[in-house]
Design a protein around this motif. Sequence first.
Motif, PDB file in Angstrom:
ATOM      1  N   ARG A 103      20.224  50.620  33.945  1.00 37.14           N
ATOM      2  CA  ARG A 103      19.893  50.355  35.415  1.00 37.14           C
ATOM      3  C   ARG A 103      20.232  48.981  35.791  1.00 37.14           C
ATOM      4  O   ARG A 103      20.462  48.010  35.170  1.00 37.14           O
ATOM      5  CB  ARG A 103      18.185  50.328  35.271  1.00 37.14           C
ATOM      6  CG  ARG A 103      17.461  51.595  35.166  1.00 37.14           C
ATOM      7  CD  ARG A 103      15.902  51.562  35.163  1.00 37.14           C
ATOM      8  NE  ARG A 103      15.339  52.631  35.161  1.00 37.14           N
ATOM      9  CZ  ARG A 103      13.948  53.028  35.039  1.00 37.14           C
ATOM     10  NH1 ARG A 103      13.426  51.780  34.987  1.00 37.14           N
ATOM     11  NH2 ARG A 103      13.640  54.102  35.114  1.00 37.14           N
ATOM     12  N   GLU A 182      19.574  48.428  46.257  1.00 34.97           N
ATOM     13  CA  GLU A 182      20.008  50.146  45.966  1.00 34.97           C
ATOM     14  C   GLU A 182      19.824  49.913  44.164  1.00 34.97           C
ATOM     15  O   GLU A 182      19.831  49.046  43.612  1.00 34.97           O
ATOM     16  CB  GLU A 182      21.517  49.749  45.827  1.00 34.97           C
ATOM     17  CG  GLU A 182      22.303  51.291  45.017  1.00 34.97           C
ATOM     18  CD  GLU A 182      23.634  50.996  44.832  1.00 34.97           C
ATOM     19  OE1 GLU A 182      24.437  50.176  45.390  1.00 34.97           O
ATOM     20  OE2 GLU A 182      23.945  51.362  43.564  1.00 34.97           O
ATOM     21  N   TRP A 184      19.954  51.809  40.838  1.00 36.21           N
ATOM     22  CA  TRP A 184      21.253  52.540  40.175  1.00 36.21           C
ATOM     23  C   TRP A 184      20.693  52.925  38.662  1.00 36.21           C
ATOM     24  O   TRP A 184      20.127  52.062  38.071  1.00 36.21           O
ATOM     25  CB  TRP A 184      22.482  51.785  40.005  1.00 36.21           C
ATOM     26  CG  TRP A 184      23.676  52.072  39.253  1.00 36.21           C
ATOM     27  CD1 TRP A 184      24.640  52.482  40.153  1.00 36.21           C
ATOM     28  CD2 TRP A 184      24.089  52.344  38.037  1.00 36.21           C
ATOM     29  NE1 TRP A 184      25.617  52.887  39.294  1.00 36.21           N
ATOM     30  CE2 TRP A 184      25.325  52.871  37.934  1.00 36.21           C
ATOM     31  CE3 TRP A 184      23.285  52.162  36.779  1.00 36.21           C
ATOM     32  CZ2 TRP A 184      25.857  53.265  36.626  1.00 36.21           C
ATOM     33  CZ3 TRP A 184      24.028  52.316  35.627  1.00 36.21           C
ATOM     34  CH2 TRP A 184      25.317  53.012  35.589  1.00 36.21           C
ATOM     35  N   HIS A 192      26.361  58.986  38.285  1.00 39.16           N
ATOM     36  CA  HIS A 192      25.160  58.256  38.362  1.00 39.16           C
ATOM     37  C   HIS A 192      24.087  58.335  39.653  1.00 39.16           C
ATOM     38  O   HIS A 192      25.081  58.798  40.498  1.00 39.16           O
ATOM     39  CB  HIS A 192      25.524  56.855  38.247  1.00 39.16           C
ATOM     40  CG  HIS A 192      26.542  56.318  37.388  1.00 39.16           C
ATOM     41  ND1 HIS A 192      26.408  56.684  35.802  1.00 39.16           N
ATOM     42  CD2 HIS A 192      27.959  55.895  37.376  1.00 39.16           C
ATOM     43  CE1 HIS A 192      27.490  56.215  35.006  1.00 39.16           C
ATOM     44  NE2 HIS A 192      28.364  55.760  35.952  1.00 39.16           N
ATOM     45  N   ARG A 194      22.616  56.927  42.589  1.00 41.19           N
ATOM     46  CA  ARG A 194      22.447  55.713  43.525  1.00 41.19           C
ATOM     47  C   ARG A 194      21.504  55.949  44.545  1.00 41.19           C
ATOM     48  O   ARG A 194      21.833  56.908  45.245  1.00 41.19           O
ATOM     49  CB  ARG A 194      23.776  54.965  43.864  1.00 41.19           C
ATOM     50  CG  ARG A 194      24.915  54.946  42.839  1.00 41.19           C
ATOM     51  CD  ARG A 194      26.188  54.545  43.597  1.00 41.19           C
ATOM     52  NE  ARG A 194      26.075  53.316  44.501  1.00 41.19           N
ATOM     53  CZ  ARG A 194      27.066  52.810  44.877  1.00 41.19           C
ATOM     54  NH1 ARG A 194      27.957  53.467  45.105  1.00 41.19           N
ATOM     55  NH2 ARG A 194      26.758  51.722  45.329  1.00 41.19           N
ATOM     56  N   ARG A 196      19.630  53.988  47.627  1.00 40.48           N
ATOM     57  CA  ARG A 196      19.621  52.924  48.586  1.00 40.48           C
ATOM     58  C   ARG A 196      18.448  53.122  49.812  1.00 40.48           C
ATOM     59  O   ARG A 196      18.395  54.022  50.255  1.00 40.48           O
ATOM     60  CB  ARG A 196      21.089  52.696  49.319  1.00 40.48           C
ATOM     61  CG  ARG A 196      21.167  51.587  50.403  1.00 40.48           C
ATOM     62  CD  ARG A 196      22.677  51.346  50.713  1.00 40.48           C
ATOM     63  NE  ARG A 196      23.206  52.493  51.379  1.00 40.48           N
ATOM     64  CZ  ARG A 196      24.442  52.685  51.808  1.00 40.48           C
ATOM     65  NH1 ARG A 196      25.390  52.156  51.010  1.00 40.48           N
ATOM     66  NH2 ARG A 196      24.682  53.620  52.769  1.00 40.48           N
ATOM     67  N   PRO A 211      28.332  58.002  43.396  1.00 42.86           N
ATOM     68  CA  PRO A 211      28.274  56.831  42.252  1.00 42.86           C
ATOM     69  C   PRO A 211      29.980  56.317  42.313  1.00 42.86           C
ATOM     70  O   PRO A 211      30.207  55.375  41.530  1.00 42.86           O
ATOM     71  CB  PRO A 211      28.156  57.567  40.981  1.00 42.86           C
ATOM     72  CG  PRO A 211      28.425  59.127  41.316  1.00 42.86           C
ATOM     73  CD  PRO A 211      28.090  59.204  42.662  1.00 42.86           C
TER      74      PRO A 211
END
Length: 211
Positions: A103, A182, A184, A192, A194, A196, A211
């Motif tokens: 993370r 953000e 992750w 991945h 993401r 936001r 990603p």
Amino acid sequence: MDLGEFRLHYDVGTIDTASMHDDPTEQWRLWFEAAVENDVFEPNAMVLATVDEGGWPHARNVLAKGVDERGFVFYTNYESSKAAELESAGKASLLFSWLTMHRQVRIVGTVTRVAVEESDAYFASRPRGSQLGAWASPQSDLIADPSVLEKAVLDVQARFGEGDITRPPFWGGYRVAPVMFEFWQGRPSRLHDRLRYVYRDSSWHIERIAP
Ligand SMILES: Cc1cc2nc3c(=O)[nH]c(=O)nc-3n(C[C@H](O)[C@H](O)[C@H](O)COP(=O)(O)O)c2cc1C
């Protein structure tokens, strides 16, 4: 040195907009608590990125010492390089790297000094050695060798004796008030997650990015 074979498979979890808290600071708190539970090393360490007047970026770790709806607080020397960059730009980025949990959390925000009472209270809570160190170190300045610091510590010790050490006027806190977060989460095959959060029209909006 070829580092091409250093790669991990990320597969410990997934995130989606429906499962995230509406308030990104609360979501950050949930992930921070998970990092503590998972024994992440120095979970409150964050990379602070600033830009100098020539446009050069600078990044370094600092320790978050307080988080609430107003933002993320850390303490430093107000005459350091980072302080000059923070004060001229009024903006910064923070990065929490909780890598054993696959993370990271990126934050962008505006920067202000915390109230003097807040800096005083935090300074008073620090170990005496750290208080002496804050007085002794002309952070970011050139020094000839470590004896400069040792001598400065002796001078501060002589000045305060056994009494309380007051906060140096050149040392205190900054608060980064986020305008973007953000979150992750690493996923297999580099696909991945993401998510936001952006602050728009007086509220936080959450969106997925590639990603
Ligand atoms: C884990 C870690 C935590 C740190 N925490 C702080 C901090 O809270 N405040 C601080 O001024 N420097 C902290 N430092 C040192 C900074 O990274 C940096 O070396 C120093 O603040 C000088 O930066 P500057 O010359 O860009 O202003 C920390 C370093 C590490 C590795």
